[in-house]
Design a protein around this motif. Structure first.
Motif, PDB file in Angstrom:
ATOM      1  N   PHE A  55       0.843  -1.200   0.000  1.00 18.02           N
ATOM      2  CA  PHE A  55       0.000   0.000   0.000  1.00 18.02           C
ATOM      3  C   PHE A  55       0.877   1.248   0.000  1.00 18.02           C
ATOM      4  O   PHE A  55       1.534   1.550   0.991  1.00 18.02           O
ATOM      5  CB  PHE A  55      -0.935  -0.004   1.220  1.00 18.02           C
ATOM      6  CG  PHE A  55      -1.807  -1.228   1.276  1.00 18.02           C
ATOM      7  CD1 PHE A  55      -3.016  -1.264   0.593  1.00 18.02           C
ATOM      8  CD2 PHE A  55      -1.398  -2.366   1.957  1.00 18.02           C
ATOM      9  CE1 PHE A  55      -3.804  -2.402   0.602  1.00 18.02           C
ATOM     10  CE2 PHE A  55      -2.187  -3.510   1.981  1.00 18.02           C
ATOM     11  CZ  PHE A  55      -3.395  -3.536   1.296  1.00 18.02           C
ATOM     12  N   VAL A  57       0.933   4.914   0.408  1.00 16.14           N
ATOM     13  CA  VAL A  57      -0.019   5.892   0.958  1.00 16.14           C
ATOM     14  C   VAL A  57       0.339   7.333   0.606  1.00 16.14           C
ATOM     15  O   VAL A  57      -0.423   8.248   0.907  1.00 16.14           O
ATOM     16  CB  VAL A  57      -0.154   5.775   2.492  1.00 16.14           C
ATOM     17  CG1 VAL A  57      -0.700   4.423   2.880  1.00 16.14           C
ATOM     18  CG2 VAL A  57       1.143   6.053   3.201  1.00 16.14           C
ATOM     19  N   GLU A  61       1.817  10.198   6.636  1.00 18.00           N
ATOM     20  CA  GLU A  61       2.197   9.171   7.607  1.00 18.00           C
ATOM     21  C   GLU A  61       1.098   8.883   8.626  1.00 18.00           C
ATOM     22  O   GLU A  61       0.942   7.743   9.089  1.00 18.00           O
ATOM     23  CB  GLU A  61       3.484   9.573   8.333  1.00 18.00           C
ATOM     24  CG  GLU A  61       4.716   9.631   7.427  1.00 18.00           C
ATOM     25  CD  GLU A  61       4.837  10.924   6.641  1.00 18.00           C
ATOM     26  OE1 GLU A  61       4.023  11.848   6.857  1.00 18.00           O
ATOM     27  OE2 GLU A  61       5.765  11.025   5.805  1.00 18.00           O
ATOM     28  N   ALA A  62       0.340   9.906   9.016  1.00 17.88           N
ATOM     29  CA  ALA A  62      -0.728   9.683   9.998  1.00 17.88           C
ATOM     30  C   ALA A  62      -1.742   8.691   9.432  1.00 17.88           C
ATOM     31  O   ALA A  62      -2.153   7.738  10.107  1.00 17.88           O
ATOM     32  CB  ALA A  62      -1.408  11.005  10.340  1.00 17.88           C
ATOM     33  N   ASN A  63      -2.121   8.916   8.178  1.00 13.12           N
ATOM     34  CA  ASN A  63      -3.054   8.007   7.516  1.00 13.12           C
ATOM     35  C   ASN A  63      -2.458   6.611   7.426  1.00 13.12           C
ATOM     36  O   ASN A  63      -3.148   5.609   7.641  1.00 13.12           O
ATOM     37  CB  ASN A  63      -3.380   8.558   6.125  1.00 13.12           C
ATOM     38  CG  ASN A  63      -4.538   7.845   5.450  1.00 13.12           C
ATOM     39  OD1 ASN A  63      -5.499   7.454   6.107  1.00 13.12           O
ATOM     40  ND2 ASN A  63      -4.443   7.670   4.153  1.00 13.12           N
ATOM     41  N   MET A  64      -1.157   6.535   7.148  1.00 12.55           N
ATOM     42  CA  MET A  64      -0.507   5.225   7.039  1.00 12.55           C
ATOM     43  C   MET A  64      -0.623   4.437   8.344  1.00 12.55           C
ATOM     44  O   MET A  64      -0.912   3.231   8.318  1.00 12.55           O
ATOM     45  CB  MET A  64       0.975   5.384   6.668  1.00 12.55           C
ATOM     46  CG  MET A  64       1.720   4.051   6.605  1.00 12.55           C
ATOM     47  SD  MET A  64       3.344   4.161   5.823  1.00 12.55           S
ATOM     48  CE  MET A  64       4.299   4.987   7.093  1.00 12.55           C
ATOM     49  N   GLY A  66      -2.886   4.728  10.687  1.00 12.06           N
ATOM     50  CA  GLY A  66      -4.271   4.324  10.888  1.00 12.06           C
ATOM     51  C   GLY A  66      -4.659   3.167   9.973  1.00 12.06           C
ATOM     52  O   GLY A  66      -5.313   2.210  10.402  1.00 12.06           O
ATOM     53  N   ILE A  67      -4.251   3.239   8.715  1.00 13.32           N
ATOM     54  CA  ILE A  67      -4.550   2.151   7.775  1.00 13.32           C
ATOM     55  C   ILE A  67      -3.903   0.859   8.268  1.00 13.32           C
ATOM     56  O   ILE A  67      -4.519  -0.216   8.229  1.00 13.32           O
ATOM     57  CB  ILE A  67      -4.071   2.512   6.347  1.00 13.32           C
ATOM     58  CG1 ILE A  67      -4.931   3.645   5.777  1.00 13.32           C
ATOM     59  CG2 ILE A  67      -4.135   1.296   5.423  1.00 13.32           C
ATOM     60  CD1 ILE A  67      -4.415   4.213   4.462  1.00 13.32           C
ATOM     61  N   ALA A  69      -3.254   0.023  11.312  1.00 10.86           N
ATOM     62  CA  ALA A  69      -4.062  -0.480  12.435  1.00 10.86           C
ATOM     63  C   ALA A  69      -5.309  -1.193  11.911  1.00 10.86           C
ATOM     64  O   ALA A  69      -5.677  -2.274  12.387  1.00 10.86           O
ATOM     65  CB  ALA A  69      -4.453   0.674  13.356  1.00 10.86           C
ATOM     66  N   GLY A  70      -5.944  -0.595  10.912  1.00  9.77           N
ATOM     67  CA  GLY A  70      -7.155  -1.189  10.352  1.00  9.77           C
ATOM     68  C   GLY A  70      -6.898  -2.518   9.653  1.00  9.77           C
ATOM     69  O   GLY A  70      -7.719  -3.432   9.704  1.00  9.77           O
ATOM     70  N   LEU A  71      -5.747  -2.619   8.999  1.00  3.63           N
ATOM     71  CA  LEU A  71      -5.419  -3.860   8.281  1.00  3.63           C
ATOM     72  C   LEU A  71      -5.273  -5.054   9.234  1.00  3.63           C
ATOM     73  O   LEU A  71      -5.482  -6.197   8.832  1.00  3.63           O
ATOM     74  CB  LEU A  71      -4.128  -3.672   7.473  1.00  3.63           C
ATOM     75  CG  LEU A  71      -4.280  -2.918   6.138  1.00  3.63           C
ATOM     76  CD1 LEU A  71      -2.938  -2.375   5.663  1.00  3.63           C
ATOM     77  CD2 LEU A  71      -4.896  -3.814   5.072  1.00  3.63           C
ATOM     78  N   ILE A  73      -7.208  -5.661  11.518  1.00  2.63           N
ATOM     79  CA  ILE A  73      -8.577  -6.142  11.715  1.00  2.63           C
ATOM     80  C   ILE A  73      -8.960  -6.849  10.414  1.00  2.63           C
ATOM     81  O   ILE A  73      -9.298  -6.216   9.435  1.00  2.63           O
ATOM     82  CB  ILE A  73      -9.517  -4.964  12.040  1.00  2.63           C
ATOM     83  CG1 ILE A  73      -9.028  -4.237  13.293  1.00  2.63           C
ATOM     84  CG2 ILE A  73     -10.958  -5.459  12.209  1.00  2.63           C
ATOM     85  CD1 ILE A  73      -9.625  -2.860  13.485  1.00  2.63           C
ATOM     86  N   SER A  98      -4.310   4.480  18.004  1.00  6.43           N
ATOM     87  CA  SER A  98      -4.820   3.485  17.053  1.00  6.43           C
ATOM     88  C   SER A  98      -3.985   2.203  17.052  1.00  6.43           C
ATOM     89  O   SER A  98      -4.469   1.166  16.618  1.00  6.43           O
ATOM     90  CB  SER A  98      -4.855   4.066  15.630  1.00  6.43           C
ATOM     91  OG  SER A  98      -5.822   5.086  15.528  1.00  6.43           O
TER      92      SER A  98
END
Lengths: 317, 291
Positions: A55, A57, A61-64, A66-67, A69-71, A73, A98
């Motif tokens: 991925f 991004v 970096e902030a979005n990275m 969070g993504i 963390a989501g991955l 799940i 996160s």
């Protein structure tokens, strides 16, 4: 005295790239993310072999974080890659909430740590990241010393459930650890046996500690060099056993003395066996532009500094 | 098996959902009153949305597991509206409604802001520090794609929360990467702690911004009307899988259902006193039984 030699110099970040490539072939759950620094992080081969598991991004970096963390799940094991400064200080709150507080299985992989980043200067030379990461409950903090150890650590952390901060660097440095040495998180490696002083070193300073121990040997000082690749959890037993014998310690790291390995060692000693300690670390300062060697010399992070601190600490016994 | 509640015509029973919403309002009010802290305003404003989401919209498994493979997922980004989240999670079977008694108390799983840290079923990420939820939802949505899981990811965000820059990183990424299994809802109540969003930091047209960033945008003008929510979310769902992320702009009334909490930002993070609670509960008669 056991001596170490090297045949080649390689950057630790290439060890990360090689480890990630191997994980790509062996662990289908491993995914990687990068914030516009693929080449710097040596992620090219992983991406070539596993485009669907990578991925990009962009510079976000902030979005990275969070993504990533989501991955987790969904059972993925995300490895994020960017410079150490942007892996920690820039995104501290995202990692805190996160990833760390949420207990997510994210591997934060950070290159270009410390002064040896060189000419880019202080904006990019983070010397606070070990402290930032070790203060987070549940975070494992690893700082590797050479190519082989970085590769082994990269592979090992995929099997560790929980957030990990893996710190490595930019320049080519001696490769001196065995190619297939098993990496055990939290297990210190005693590199030399000694009786007069314990040198506890991490990252690029491990080789400098070995160089120092050779010179010290010639001066009649027997130094025990311990390679602490895992700063948290700290192998307190290894340190205490060594210090019980040598009765003094020098810690060496490419990091501010505040918040680094030295502080963790000092706490261990204060609790269990108060012992004279000297710190090879930056002295609450920012870095600057220069070659890695110039910077390590100016800020006192080389074998000469270790030798000087050893002589000081032995005098305090 | 899904937890969806439907009547024998396989159509949502609006009265049942209204009753559940009224009970959720009572839960919210009693929870924040008991500990004299918490965020009733935004919680009340989103009661209908949560009820619709958990009762009708999401396809959920009977048990909770963190990975949530094979079911729809929800992420709450504006974690301060935890009272409505906890109430709806409890009343849709994730944990006992009695546990609502422990909200914000020491040793509770119902922390002031939601967390995975205490192992509360239904929660998959900590939230509270604003602006992080969309990134997490994106990661979960992309994990679903990698897993070949056709289920959707939902998220909810405050409008004031969009002032956090991380959202715009996420909004840009979502369309660039064609994350079309994500429905992010923005709670457009026009209020934040310090006042109206238009006074604190005017954001212009949120719809135009999302559209400019490449999202499909669905408006739900009556965000406190269950039927309007069901209709709007069905429309949003129909837009998934078309190569674009979907944004729902849910126009709500902060403090909805309690006359003195509406038309003001004063109840963003303030609990009612005994007398105010009595008045608020009188406006929302018990339906399913208090916890």
């Amino acid at each position: 005295m056991k001596t170490y030699t090297y045949t080649e110099k390689k950057d630790t970040r290439s060890g990360f790239g090689a480890g990630l490539t191997e994980l790509g072939r062996t662990n289908p759950n491993v995914v990687a993310l990068c914030a516009d620094l693929i080449g710097s992080l040596k992620m090219d081969q992983f991406i070539k072999e596993n485009p669907e598991r990578f991925f990009q991004v962009g510079i976000a970096e902030a979005n990275m974080m969070g993504i990533a963390a989501g991955l987790t799940i969904g059972g993925k094991i995300p490895f994020t890659g960017t410079f150490a400064n942007f892996s920690t200080g820039r995104v501290y709150d995202q990692i805190r909430q996160s990833i760390a507080y949420s207990g997510k299985n994210v591997k934060i992989c950070a290159s270009h740590a410390g002064l040896t980043l060189g000419e880019d200067g202080a904006t990019h030379q983070i010397l606070e990241d070990i402290g930032l990461m070790k203060m987070l409950p549940g975070m494992t903090v690893i700082n590797t010393c050479d190519y082989n150890q970085t590769k082994a650590a990269t592979i090992a952390i995929a099997d560790h459930e929980g957030p990990v901060y893996l710190r490595f660097g930019r320049p080519a440095v001696p490769v001196f650890t065995p190619e297939n040495q098993k990496f055990e998180i939290g297990k210190a490696l005693k590199l030399t046996e000694g009786t007069d002083v314990t040198i506890v070193a991490t990252g690029h300073l491990v080789w400098e500690a070995l160089e120092a121990s050779k010179v010290l040997h010639e001066k009649g000082i027997s130094a025990e060099v311990i390679n602490i690749h895992t700063i948290k959890p700290l192998d307190e037993k290894a340190i205490l056993e060594s210090v019980a014998k040598t009765r003094c310690v020098v810690t060496a790291e490419e990091h501010n003395f505040l918040g680094g390995l030295g502080e963790s060692v000092a706490r261990t000693l204060a609790l269990h066996n108060p012992t004279p300690q000297e710190f090879v670390a930056t002295n609450d300062t920012f870095g600057e532009s220069g070659t890695p060697a110039q910077l390590m010399e100016k800020y006192g992070l080389n074998s000469a500094s270790i030798i000087e601190k050893v002589q000081t600490v032995i005098g305090r016994k | 098996m899904s937890r969806k509640k439907t009547n024998n015509l396989n159509m949502p029973n609006t009265q049942q959902l209204e009753d559940l919403t009224t009970q959720v309002r009572r839960d919210i009010l009693r929870m924040v009153h008991k500990v004299n802290s918490g965020h009733p305003g935004g919680s009340l404003g989103c009661a209908e949305f949560f009820v619709a989401l958990y009762s009708e919209i999401m396809d959920r498994k009977d048990h909770f597991d963190m990975d949530g493979i094979g079911e729809d997922l929800f992420f709450l980004s504006n974690g301060h509206i935890s009272p409505v989240y906890y109430s709806v999670l409890a009343r849709t079977g994730y944990f006992s409604v009695d546990e609502l008694n422990t909200f914000r108390l020491i040793n509770s799983r119902l922390q002031g802001h939601p967390t995975t840290h205490e192992g509360l079923p239904g929660i998959r990420i900590a939230s509270g520090s604003l602006g992080q939820g969309m990134s997490v939802a994106l990661g979960a949505a992309q994990a679903k794609k990698l897993n070949g899981d056709k289920h959707l990811v939902y998220s909810l965000h405050g409008d004031g929360e969009l002032q956090e820059g991380q959202n715009w990183e996420a909004i840009m990424y979502a369309s660039a990467k064609k994350v079309d299994n994500l429905i992010s809802t923005i709670d457009l109540n026009g209020k934040q702690i310090d006042g109206a969003t238009d006074d604190v930091l005017p954001m212009g047209s949120i719809k135009a911004k999302f559209e400019a960033f490449g999202w499909t945008v669905i408006d739900i003008e009556e965000g406190n009307n269950i039927e309007a929510i069901l209709k709007g979310m069905a429309e949003a769902k129909a837009e998934t899988g078309k190569g674009k992320p979907v944004c729902v702009l849910l126009k709500t009334m902060m403090g909805n259902g309690v006359d003195f909490m509406m038309h003001t930002h004063a109840w963003h993070g303030k609990a009612p006193n005994d007398k105010q609670l009595e008045s608020a509960l009188a406006q929302n008669a018990e339906t399913l039984g208090d916890y």
